[in-house]
Design a protein around this motif. Structure first.
Motif, mmCIF file in Angstrom:
data_model
loop_
_atom_site.group_PDB
_atom_site.id
_atom_site.type_symbol
_atom_site.label_atom_id
_atom_site.label_comp_id
_atom_site.label_asym_id
_atom_site.label_seq_id
_atom_site.Cartn_x
_atom_site.Cartn_y
_atom_site.Cartn_z
ATOM 1 N N ALA A 125 4.530 3.052 -7.127
ATOM 2 C CA ALA A 125 5.409 2.848 -5.967
ATOM 3 C C ALA A 125 6.754 2.281 -6.413
ATOM 4 N N VAL A 126 7.813 2.689 -5.729
ATOM 5 C CA VAL A 126 9.158 2.202 -6.060
ATOM 6 C C VAL A 126 9.839 1.559 -4.859
ATOM 7 N N THR A 127 9.163 1.500 -3.724
ATOM 8 C CA THR A 127 9.716 0.880 -2.525
ATOM 9 C C THR A 127 8.850 -0.306 -2.138
ATOM 10 N N PRO A 128 9.435 -1.309 -1.468
ATOM 11 C CA PRO A 128 8.625 -2.451 -1.025
ATOM 12 C C PRO A 128 7.711 -2.048 0.126
ATOM 13 N N GLY A 129 6.682 -2.860 0.354
ATOM 14 C CA GLY A 129 5.793 -2.574 1.470
ATOM 15 C C GLY A 129 4.415 -3.152 1.254
ATOM 16 N N TYR A 130 3.532 -2.882 2.187
ATOM 17 C CA TYR A 130 2.170 -3.393 2.197
ATOM 18 C C TYR A 130 1.383 -2.905 0.976
ATOM 19 N N GLY A 131 0.542 -3.779 0.425
ATOM 20 C CA GLY A 131 -0.353 -3.383 -0.647
ATOM 21 C C GLY A 131 0.066 -3.866 -2.027
ATOM 22 N N LEU A 132 -0.845 -3.670 -2.988
ATOM 23 C CA LEU A 132 -0.601 -4.011 -4.384
ATOM 24 C C LEU A 132 -0.040 -2.796 -5.118
ATOM 25 N N THR A 133 0.880 -3.027 -6.041
ATOM 26 C CA THR A 133 1.505 -1.925 -6.788
ATOM 27 C C THR A 133 1.029 -1.910 -8.233
ATOM 28 N N VAL A 134 0.660 -0.726 -8.707
ATOM 29 C CA VAL A 134 0.408 -0.500 -10.134
ATOM 30 C C VAL A 134 1.651 0.206 -10.662
ATOM 31 N N PRO A 135 2.549 -0.537 -11.334
ATOM 32 C CA PRO A 135 3.834 0.055 -11.738
ATOM 33 C C PRO A 135 3.712 0.926 -12.978
ATOM 34 N N GLU B 189 -9.369 -0.989 -10.776
ATOM 35 C CA GLU B 189 -9.549 -2.416 -11.033
ATOM 36 C C GLU B 189 -8.782 -3.250 -10.010
ATOM 37 N N ALA B 190 -7.546 -2.828 -9.695
ATOM 38 C CA ALA B 190 -6.744 -3.543 -8.700
ATOM 39 C C ALA B 190 -7.369 -3.438 -7.303
ATOM 40 N N ALA B 191 -8.020 -2.311 -7.019
ATOM 41 C CA ALA B 191 -8.675 -2.133 -5.714
ATOM 42 C C ALA B 191 -9.862 -3.079 -5.563
ATOM 43 N N ILE B 192 -10.537 -3.368 -6.677
ATOM 44 C CA ILE B 192 -11.710 -4.251 -6.644
ATOM 45 C C ILE B 192 -11.296 -5.705 -6.762
ATOM 46 N N ASN B 193 -10.313 -5.972 -7.608
ATOM 47 C CA ASN B 193 -9.882 -7.343 -7.894
ATOM 48 C C ASN B 193 -8.393 -7.494 -7.603
ATOM 49 N N PRO B 194 -8.026 -8.073 -6.455
ATOM 50 C CA PRO B 194 -6.604 -8.202 -6.083
ATOM 51 C C PRO B 194 -5.786 -9.058 -7.052
ATOM 52 N N CYS C 206 -10.928 -0.289 0.119
ATOM 53 C CA CYS C 206 -9.524 -0.205 -0.291
ATOM 54 C C CYS C 206 -9.153 1.268 -0.414
ATOM 55 N N VAL C 207 -7.883 1.556 -0.211
ATOM 56 C CA VAL C 207 -7.371 2.922 -0.354
ATOM 57 C C VAL C 207 -6.324 2.938 -1.462
ATOM 58 N N ILE C 208 -6.416 3.926 -2.346
ATOM 59 C CA ILE C 208 -5.438 4.108 -3.415
ATOM 60 C C ILE C 208 -4.484 5.230 -3.015
ATOM 61 N N LEU C 209 -3.199 4.949 -3.128
ATOM 62 C CA LEU C 209 -2.167 5.928 -2.789
ATOM 63 C C LEU C 209 -1.361 6.259 -4.041
ATOM 64 N N THR C 210 -1.224 7.555 -4.325
ATOM 65 C CA THR C 210 -0.390 8.021 -5.427
ATOM 66 C C THR C 210 0.862 8.669 -4.834
ATOM 67 N N PRO C 211 1.889 8.953 -5.661
ATOM 68 C CA PRO C 211 3.083 9.627 -5.144
ATOM 69 C C PRO C 211 2.735 10.964 -4.505
ATOM 70 N N ASN D 39 -6.340 -2.954 8.758
ATOM 71 C CA ASN D 39 -6.816 -4.049 7.906
ATOM 72 C C ASN D 39 -7.606 -3.520 6.705
ATOM 73 N N ILE D 40 -7.088 -2.453 6.110
ATOM 74 C CA ILE D 40 -7.674 -1.883 4.897
ATOM 75 C C ILE D 40 -6.701 -2.119 3.748
ATOM 76 N N ALA D 41 -7.196 -2.732 2.684
ATOM 77 C CA ALA D 41 -6.348 -3.008 1.521
ATOM 78 C C ALA D 41 -5.846 -1.711 0.901
ATOM 79 N N VAL D 42 -4.671 -1.800 0.262
ATOM 80 C CA VAL D 42 -4.040 -0.621 -0.337
ATOM 81 C C VAL D 42 -3.580 -0.945 -1.752
ATOM 82 N N VAL D 43 -3.801 -0.013 -2.667
ATOM 83 C CA VAL D 43 -3.227 -0.064 -4.014
ATOM 84 C C VAL D 43 -2.278 1.115 -4.149
ATOM 85 N N ARG D 44 -1.056 0.859 -4.558
ATOM 86 C CA ARG D 44 -0.004 1.882 -4.616
ATOM 87 C C ARG D 44 0.336 2.179 -6.081
ATOM 88 N N VAL D 45 -0.024 3.373 -6.535
ATOM 89 C CA VAL D 45 0.256 3.784 -7.912
ATOM 90 C C VAL D 45 1.683 4.307 -8.006
#
Length: 336
Positions: A147-157, A301-306, A118-123, A139-145
């Motif tokens: 994020a304020v726009t819609p798109g691929y991956g899980l968001t940590v608001p 945690e979100a990267a390990i557990n969707p 998984c890849v974690i993306l910050t602003p 096909n690599i999962a993404v966690v978005r710290v």
């Protein structure tokens, strides 16, 4: 050094059960899982990364795309994520991306030393549609710290507005009626909530909003210096400046001193993040403590557990000498 067989013997299970627990498989009952985890803690067992990779379909690597600049937030986030990964039995790998070169190029060039789970993306990268599509195609999962726009991956608001509003009320409560704002560089970021809070507090207090009092900056020390030069040259200068990042607030302090202004007697200064520089300057900077460690742990945690659902983060207003006039150094160590 403890082995997997030592853990199995201590927990009263087979070594295959230990392997399943270590690899996060769900085919283990809660009681057996707890016995294994307790034995791992007591024996200090550290499973081999290579063995875990061979045993499953995961690399046990989490990638972090780093902004190619010296912003303190990025380095603190990297340290906190590295610690969180280690606690979970993962390794953190990084790739650096220069924001300006990326925006000028038609190609997304992000190269990790190995393929992460998984890849974690910050602003600002968490809102970059090209980067999201790049990882989706791979096909690599993404966690978005943040994020304020819609798109691929899980968001940590994150929600920065309430504490930024509290900071503004603090400045207004001290009697300041003309407050300058060094706002974030781009509107489409979670940090824009700091400007939203500024405007809301001004309206709430019945003060006139003067567009000349708001200048955007790129979170750097130089941006704080430049904005302060402009704000203090106004015919009606501000008596307080809220910088949306501590490095910019440090630039405000430096330029105010160069121009002969006393802080906070002539000019109150506030920042945001509670980064190390806010503690090192004098007077130390009133700021909002951003819970970087908690955000980093939630992202890992979100990267390990969707299925992970992060709880709201605890932001805190820290009042120091740059606004209240106290003449003390801030000597507490930074809480990594």
């Amino acid at each position: 050094m403890a082995t997997i067989k030592d853990v199995a013997k201590a927990a009263g299970v087979s070594f295959k059960t230990v392997s399943r627990v270590v690899n996060g498989e769900k085919r283990v009952g809660p009681e057996a899982r707890e016995r294994v985890n307790q034995a791992i803690r007591e024996l200090g067992y550290k499973p081999s990364l290579a063995a875990r990779q061979l045993a499953g379909q995961r690399s046990y690597l989490i990638g972090l795309v780093l902004l190619g600049s010296g912003i303190s937030y990025i380095s603190r986030m990297m340290i906190a994520m590295g610690s969180a990964c280690r606690d979970k039995g993962y390794n953190l790998i990084t790739a650096t991306l220069d924001y300006h070169q990326h925006m000028a190029s038609d190609i997304v060039s992000i190269n990790f030393s190995a393929r992460p789970d998984c890849v974690i993306l910050t602003p600002p990268f968490c809102n970059d549609q090209r980067i999201l599509e790049h990882f989706e195609r791979a096909n690599i999962a993404v966690v978005r710290v943040a994020a304020v726009t819609p798109g691929y991956g899980l968001t940590v608001p994150v929600n920065e507005e309430p504490c930024a509003l509290e900071l503004m009320r603090h400045l207004i409560g001290l009697g300041h009626k003309r407050i300058g704002m060094i706002a974030p560089p781009l509107p489409l970021r979670a940090s824009e909530a700091r400007l939203v809070a500024y405007r809301k507090a001004v309206a709430e207090a019945g003060l006139e909003e003067d567009p000349a009092l708001v200048i955007r900056g790129d979170f750097s020390f130089a941006a704080g210096v430049s904005a302060t030069t402009s704000l203090l040259a106004l015919p009606q200068r501000p008596t307080a400046i809220f910088a949306s990042g501590d490095e910019m607030a440090a630039g405000v302090l430096a330029e105010a001193a160069r121009l002969g202004y006393r802080v906070p007697d002539d000019l109150a200064v506030a920042g945001f993040d509670d980064s190390p520089i806010a503690r090192m300057v004098f007077p130390p900077i009133t700021t909002v403590h951003q819970p970087v460690r908690d955000i980093a742990r939630a992202a890992v945690e979100a990267a390990i557990n969707p299925d992970f659902k992060p709880q709201p983060f605890d932001y805190k207003l820290i009042i120091r000498g740059s606004t209240d006039g106290s003449r003390q150094h801030c000597l507490e160590p930074y809480p990594f």
